[in-house]
Design a protein around this motif. Sequence first.
Motif, PDB file in Angstrom:
ATOM      1  N   ARG A  54     -13.676 -39.820 -10.831  1.00  0.00           N
ATOM      2  CA  ARG A  54     -13.822 -38.566 -12.054  1.00  0.00           C
ATOM      3  C   ARG A  54     -14.220 -37.270 -11.319  1.00  0.00           C
ATOM      4  NH1 ARG A  54     -16.292 -42.659 -15.408  1.00  0.00           N
ATOM      5  NH2 ARG A  54     -15.257 -43.053 -17.222  1.00  0.00           N
ATOM      6  N   GLN A  55     -14.914 -37.407 -10.200  1.00  0.00           N
ATOM      7  CA  GLN A  55     -15.367 -36.372  -9.375  1.00  0.00           C
ATOM      8  C   GLN A  55     -14.020 -35.860  -8.390  1.00  0.00           C
ATOM      9  OE1 GLN A  55     -18.654 -37.563  -7.052  1.00  0.00           O
ATOM     10  NE2 GLN A  55     -20.196 -37.561  -8.603  1.00  0.00           N
ATOM     11  N   ARG A  56     -13.235 -36.676  -8.277  1.00  0.00           N
ATOM     12  CA  ARG A  56     -12.117 -36.361  -7.319  1.00  0.00           C
ATOM     13  C   ARG A  56     -11.142 -35.554  -8.487  1.00  0.00           C
ATOM     14  NH1 ARG A  56     -10.789 -40.586  -2.463  1.00  0.00           N
ATOM     15  NH2 ARG A  56      -9.480 -38.756  -1.892  1.00  0.00           N
ATOM     16  N   ALA A  57     -10.990 -36.441  -9.527  1.00  0.00           N
ATOM     17  CA  ALA A  57     -10.111 -35.657 -10.489  1.00  0.00           C
ATOM     18  C   ALA A  57     -10.365 -34.595 -10.870  1.00  0.00           C
ATOM     19  CB  ALA A  57      -9.934 -36.647 -11.800  1.00  0.00           C
ATOM     20  N   GLN A  58     -11.718 -34.162 -11.252  1.00  0.00           N
ATOM     21  CA  GLN A  58     -12.456 -33.023 -11.570  1.00  0.00           C
ATOM     22  C   GLN A  58     -12.029 -31.868 -10.422  1.00  0.00           C
ATOM     23  OE1 GLN A  58     -13.421 -32.208 -14.739  1.00  0.00           O
ATOM     24  NE2 GLN A  58     -13.592 -30.081 -14.162  1.00  0.00           N
ATOM     25  N   ALA A  59     -12.025 -32.540  -9.203  1.00  0.00           N
ATOM     26  CA  ALA A  59     -11.688 -31.228  -7.988  1.00  0.00           C
ATOM     27  C   ALA A  59     -10.680 -30.966  -8.086  1.00  0.00           C
ATOM     28  CB  ALA A  59     -12.369 -32.029  -6.812  1.00  0.00           C
ATOM     29  N   ALA A  60      -9.465 -31.987  -8.143  1.00  0.00           N
ATOM     30  CA  ALA A  60      -7.932 -31.989  -8.310  1.00  0.00           C
ATOM     31  C   ALA A  60      -7.588 -30.849  -9.134  1.00  0.00           C
ATOM     32  CB  ALA A  60      -7.166 -33.161  -8.244  1.00  0.00           C
ATOM     33  N   VAL A  61      -8.270 -30.947 -10.761  1.00  0.00           N
ATOM     34  CA  VAL A  61      -8.014 -30.152 -11.625  1.00  0.00           C
ATOM     35  C   VAL A  61      -8.378 -28.609 -11.205  1.00  0.00           C
ATOM     36  CG1 VAL A  61      -8.625 -29.339 -14.070  1.00  0.00           C
ATOM     37  CG2 VAL A  61      -8.115 -31.871 -13.344  1.00  0.00           C
ATOM     38  N   ASN A  62      -9.540 -28.646 -10.811  1.00  0.00           N
ATOM     39  CA  ASN A  62     -10.027 -27.104 -10.315  1.00  0.00           C
ATOM     40  C   ASN A  62      -9.279 -26.564  -9.067  1.00  0.00           C
ATOM     41  OD1 ASN A  62     -11.663 -27.284 -12.523  1.00  0.00           O
ATOM     42  ND2 ASN A  62     -13.493 -28.340 -11.347  1.00  0.00           N
ATOM     43  N   GLU A  72       5.969 -24.868  -7.663  1.00  0.00           N
ATOM     44  CA  GLU A  72       4.451 -24.631  -7.672  1.00  0.00           C
ATOM     45  C   GLU A  72       3.982 -25.929  -8.004  1.00  0.00           C
ATOM     46  OE1 GLU A  72       2.061 -22.503 -10.568  1.00  0.00           O
ATOM     47  OE2 GLU A  72       2.070 -21.093  -9.152  1.00  0.00           O
ATOM     48  N   MET A  73       2.840 -26.384  -7.333  1.00  0.00           N
ATOM     49  CA  MET A  73       2.045 -27.741  -7.478  1.00  0.00           C
ATOM     50  C   MET A  73       0.700 -27.817  -7.261  1.00  0.00           C
ATOM     51  SD  MET A  73       3.137 -29.700  -4.098  1.00  0.00           S
ATOM     52  CE  MET A  73       4.774 -29.540  -4.203  1.00  0.00           C
ATOM     53  N   PRO A  74      -0.323 -28.485  -7.639  1.00  0.00           N
ATOM     54  CA  PRO A  74      -1.356 -28.512  -7.597  1.00  0.00           C
ATOM     55  C   PRO A  74      -1.833 -28.605  -5.832  1.00  0.00           C
ATOM     56  CG  PRO A  74      -1.092 -30.007  -9.304  1.00  0.00           C
ATOM     57  CD  PRO A  74       0.170 -29.633  -8.508  1.00  0.00           C
ATOM     58  N   GLY A  75      -2.934 -27.775  -5.559  1.00  0.00           N
ATOM     59  CA  GLY A  75      -3.336 -27.832  -4.095  1.00  0.00           C
ATOM     60  C   GLY A  75      -3.765 -29.336  -3.890  1.00  0.00           C
ATOM     61  N   ALA A  76      -4.465 -30.049  -4.577  1.00  0.00           N
ATOM     62  CA  ALA A  76      -4.946 -31.085  -4.312  1.00  0.00           C
ATOM     63  C   ALA A  76      -4.266 -32.075  -4.030  1.00  0.00           C
ATOM     64  CB  ALA A  76      -5.569 -31.825  -6.014  1.00  0.00           C
ATOM     65  N   PHE A  77      -2.617 -31.802  -4.380  1.00  0.00           N
ATOM     66  CA  PHE A  77      -1.770 -32.789  -3.690  1.00  0.00           C
ATOM     67  C   PHE A  77      -1.839 -32.868  -2.117  1.00  0.00           C
ATOM     68  CE2 PHE A  77       1.688 -32.867  -7.149  1.00  0.00           C
ATOM     69  CZ  PHE A  77       0.700 -33.448  -8.148  1.00  0.00           C
ATOM     70  N   LEU A  78      -2.259 -31.803  -1.643  1.00  0.00           N
ATOM     71  CA  LEU A  78      -2.371 -31.603  -0.069  1.00  0.00           C
ATOM     72  C   LEU A  78      -3.429 -32.115   0.530  1.00  0.00           C
ATOM     73  CD1 LEU A  78      -0.898 -28.077   0.135  1.00  0.00           C
ATOM     74  CD2 LEU A  78       0.348 -30.385   0.213  1.00  0.00           C
ATOM     75  N   ALA A  79      -4.733 -32.627  -0.383  1.00  0.00           N
ATOM     76  CA  ALA A  79      -5.728 -33.234   0.079  1.00  0.00           C
ATOM     77  C   ALA A  79      -6.162 -34.597  -0.213  1.00  0.00           C
ATOM     78  CB  ALA A  79      -7.065 -32.583  -0.525  1.00  0.00           C
ATOM     79  N   ALA A  80      -4.995 -35.147  -1.089  1.00  0.00           N
ATOM     80  CA  ALA A  80      -5.116 -36.569  -1.580  1.00  0.00           C
ATOM     81  C   ALA A  80      -4.632 -37.746  -0.476  1.00  0.00           C
ATOM     82  CB  ALA A  80      -4.611 -36.583  -2.961  1.00  0.00           C
ATOM     83  N   GLY A  81      -5.485 -38.289   0.349  1.00  0.00           N
ATOM     84  CA  GLY A  81      -5.045 -38.817   1.288  1.00  0.00           C
ATOM     85  C   GLY A  81      -4.942 -40.542   1.059  1.00  0.00           C
ATOM     86  N   ASP A  82      -6.051 -40.781   0.252  1.00  0.00           N
ATOM     87  CA  ASP A  82      -6.028 -42.203   0.179  1.00  0.00           C
ATOM     88  C   ASP A  82      -6.071 -42.633  -1.634  1.00  0.00           C
ATOM     89  OD1 ASP A  82      -8.409 -40.842  -0.792  1.00  0.00           O
ATOM     90  OD2 ASP A  82      -9.968 -42.425  -0.471  1.00  0.00           O
ATOM     91  N   ILE A  83      -5.660 -41.697  -2.106  1.00  0.00           N
ATOM     92  CA  ILE A  83      -5.209 -42.211  -3.527  1.00  0.00           C
ATOM     93  C   ILE A  83      -3.656 -41.660  -3.758  1.00  0.00           C
ATOM     94  CG2 ILE A  83      -7.612 -41.768  -4.231  1.00  0.00           C
ATOM     95  CD1 ILE A  83      -6.932 -39.129  -5.451  1.00  0.00           C
TER      96      ILE A  83
END
Length: 475
Positions: A54-62, A72-83
């Motif tokens: 949930r914490q990672r999902a909230q960080a991805a949303v924000n 255009e895509m969420p910036g979290a796509f670039l930081a999600a390595g293990d999921i």
Amino acid sequence: MTAPGGTRFQRASLRTRVTLLAALCVAGAVAVVSLSVYMTVRDNMITSFDENLRQRAQAAVNAPRVNDTVSEMPGAFLAAGDIKIGKLDSAGRILYPKFTTAPPTNSDDLAVANGELLEHIWTDKRTEYRVLTVPYGDGEAMVLAQSIKPLNTTLGKLSLVLFVIGGLGVVAAAAAGTAVARTGLRPVQRLTEATERVALTGDLRPIPVSGDDELARLTQRFNAMLGALAESQERQRRLVADAGHELRTPLTSMRTNLELLLASERPGSPTLSDEDKAEINDDVRAQLDELTTLIGDLVELAREDAPQVVHEPVDLVEVVERALDRARRRAPADVAFDVSLEPWSLLGDSNALERAVLNLLDNAVKFSQDTEGGVVRLRLRQVAEGAAVVEVADSGHGVAEADLPHVFERFYRSSEARTLPGSGLGLAIVKQAAERHGGAVYVGSSPEGGALFTLHLPGRPALVPANNGMGYAGV
């Protein structure tokens, strides 16, 4: 109907059953504890796993949006390595980073994108991923999926550890149960061996006792039973031996007299005079009377030795009067009786009490008839609350000090009594009758100088007719 398993369990030895019960109880307890530990750890790990997701999902949303010059895509796509991460729109299309695979989705995830659900978390058992879907703007949802294989591996190791520890605990419980059964049941084993020894050999030796627990007290009671049985056997042995000794003398004398009579009848044998024949006949009759008395006393002793519980109301005055009438008929004319009776009643056996009183009276008559003006004094009186005595005194020379401890023993006869008729069992019968009724019998010296026998009995004053004949009064 007993189940076959129950039958086999019941046929097993007590030690085996104790061991099995201990192992089963520990196995059940270990199973419950292990299951509880496993479920608690599993729930805590899943809860922690979901919270991290949930914490990672909230960080991805924000996270801010970035432009890859195409879309255009969420910036979290670039930081999600293990999921696995993706953006799901209301049409069911999902956008995810290049060179990755799309996270798994289902209809409930689409409901989150449409705004119908605030969150959806689930486990894809096919891919072993934990999937979380949260809203990400109008008509969109952010989908995150993280592998739960490490979690399942940890839980598998935990279950293996719990199983091994539980198995070791069951083995240790079985060993402890065996040790406890062997130690705790050792007194029972000794009792079993002693019972088998008594049944096979008749050996009544007591069993060694150690400790003061329930099994030790059981062993003590068993030893007391063995002691009572040994004492009973010894009494029977003494009775048979003494009876055989006492019967031998009159039987030998009778046989001698009869052989003498038969020999005198043979042709050519010396004849006996009429006086000798009469004397021999008198001896035979006297010996028959002695044998009859002895056998009757032996039968009475055997009856008294048998355990009996009698709860018959007894008027002691009537019992004493019946015994007195019988004694008067047997006594010589020159023996007088001085009688004083107070009403008394008790629960008991009237026949046994009558025989006891009669034996005391016959004994007193026997030692009073050779004295001038012989008198037998008989008293029945209350001496305490709930206690009365029957006193019988004779006019003889009393009981010698050396004979006092033995007068109530079977077949014991003092030097003076050996010349008088009797079997030596009468006073033993008196003692047994007294003890059967919760009383006792004592011997001492009377004020007149003769022997004084005191029969002490419990009870209460009897009701007697009042002087006006209209009721009863206690005396």
